[in-house]
Scaffold this motif. Structure first.
Motif, PDB file in Angstrom:
ATOM      1  N   CYS A   1       0.850  -1.184   0.000  1.00 36.29           N
ATOM      2  CA  CYS A   1       0.000   0.000   0.000  1.00 36.29           C
ATOM      3  C   CYS A   1       0.889   1.239   0.000  1.00 36.29           C
TER       4      CYS A   1
ATOM      5  N   MET B   1      -0.565   4.183   3.262  1.00 36.46           N
ATOM      6  CA  MET B   1      -0.456   3.979   4.708  1.00 36.46           C
ATOM      7  C   MET B   1       0.304   2.713   5.085  1.00 36.46           C
TER       8      MET B   1
ATOM      9  N   ILE C   1       2.550  -1.202   9.986  1.00 34.61           N
ATOM     10  CA  ILE C   1       2.790  -0.391   8.797  1.00 34.61           C
ATOM     11  C   ILE C   1       3.864  -1.106   7.991  1.00 34.61           C
TER      12      ILE C   1
ATOM     13  N   CYS D   1      -0.863  -0.240   4.808  1.00 29.32           N
ATOM     14  CA  CYS D   1      -1.853  -1.044   5.534  1.00 29.32           C
ATOM     15  C   CYS D   1      -2.158  -2.372   4.852  1.00 29.32           C
ATOM     16  N   TRP D   2      -1.571  -2.625   3.687  1.00 23.64           N
ATOM     17  CA  TRP D   2      -1.742  -3.930   3.042  1.00 23.64           C
ATOM     18  C   TRP D   2      -0.511  -4.255   2.208  1.00 23.64           C
TER      19      TRP D   2
ATOM     20  N   LYS E   1      -4.272  -7.633   4.678  1.00 24.57           N
ATOM     21  CA  LYS E   1      -4.727  -6.318   5.136  1.00 24.57           C
ATOM     22  C   LYS E   1      -4.584  -6.277   6.642  1.00 24.57           C
TER      23      LYS E   1
ATOM     24  N   LYS F   1      -5.159  -3.766  10.279  1.00 21.00           N
ATOM     25  CA  LYS F   1      -5.881  -2.632  10.817  1.00 21.00           C
ATOM     26  C   LYS F   1      -4.951  -1.421  10.729  1.00 21.00           C
ATOM     27  N   ASP F   2      -5.456  -0.330  10.183  1.00 24.45           N
ATOM     28  CA  ASP F   2      -4.634   0.868  10.001  1.00 24.45           C
ATOM     29  C   ASP F   2      -3.915   1.225  11.299  1.00 24.45           C
ATOM     30  N   GLY F   3      -2.592   1.353  11.205  1.00 23.22           N
ATOM     31  CA  GLY F   3      -1.794   1.748  12.352  1.00 23.22           C
ATOM     32  C   GLY F   3      -1.263   0.592  13.182  1.00 23.22           C
ATOM     33  N   ASP F   4      -1.920  -0.589  13.147  1.00 20.08           N
ATOM     34  CA  ASP F   4      -1.424  -1.730  13.924  1.00 20.08           C
ATOM     35  C   ASP F   4      -0.068  -2.177  13.392  1.00 20.08           C
TER      36      ASP F   4
END
Length: 166
Positions: free
Chosen positions: A69, A72, A97, A74-75, A90, A92-95
């Motif tokens: 990605c 972010m 990077i 995120c994937w 994928k 969780k955003d921020g968990d």
């Protein structure tokens, strides 16, 4: 019965190739998220060919990171070592990077195997979103869907180990 200096020479001579090997490549592992505890690796082809047997289960996959990605981290998309099959991981955003420079590196990922069912509108919006992440502007009229666009199997990543060989 060799002289001491001959024994030392032989020991040094035999250890040079071993020492040289360690200089050639250095392997580093970067751990992200949880520590991987499930060591039973599920081939990506197996997950995608028999999804119902794995849905909702904790799985571990390995392969080569073919895309990250760009926004972010995120994937990632992971390509199977033995086929052309690719699966999205994928997080969780921020968990976690994923670093952009992890592309083309080997990865081990643990997470929950899941399925997304898209409506046609959701599939179109998803394709627009993925294009936007890469700086490409698309509109709904630019997109043609086929049946495979309405389903995405993915791993909801919990932990990853990225291997770098220098």
């Amino acid at each position: 019965f060799m002289s001491i200096s001959l024994k030392i020479f032989i020991i040094i001579f035999l250890s040079i190739p071993l020492y040289g090997q360690t200089l050639k490549s250095e392997i580093t592992m970067e751990n992200l998220g949880i520590e991987i505890s499930n060591t039973d690796i599920s081939p990506i082809t197996e997950l995608l060919n028999n999804p119902s047997g794995y849905l909702g289960n904790n799985v571990t996959i390995n392969g080569t990171i073919v895309d990250v990605c760009p926004m972010m981290g995120c994937w990632i998309e992971v390509k199977d070592f033995t086929s052309e099959e690719v699966i999205r991981v994928k997080v969780k955003d921020g968990d976690i990077i994923f670093p952009k420079e992890s592309k083309n590196k080997e990865v081990l990922v643990e997470g929950v195997f899941s399925k997304l069912d898209f409506t046609e509108e959701q599939a179109i919006q998803w394709k627009i979103h993925l294009a936007e992440e890469k700086g490409i502007q698309l509109s709904s009229e630019d997109i043609t869907l086929d049946a495979s666009d309405l389903v995405e199997y993915r791993v909801q990543g919990l932990g990853a180990q990225i291997t770098t060989i220098n």
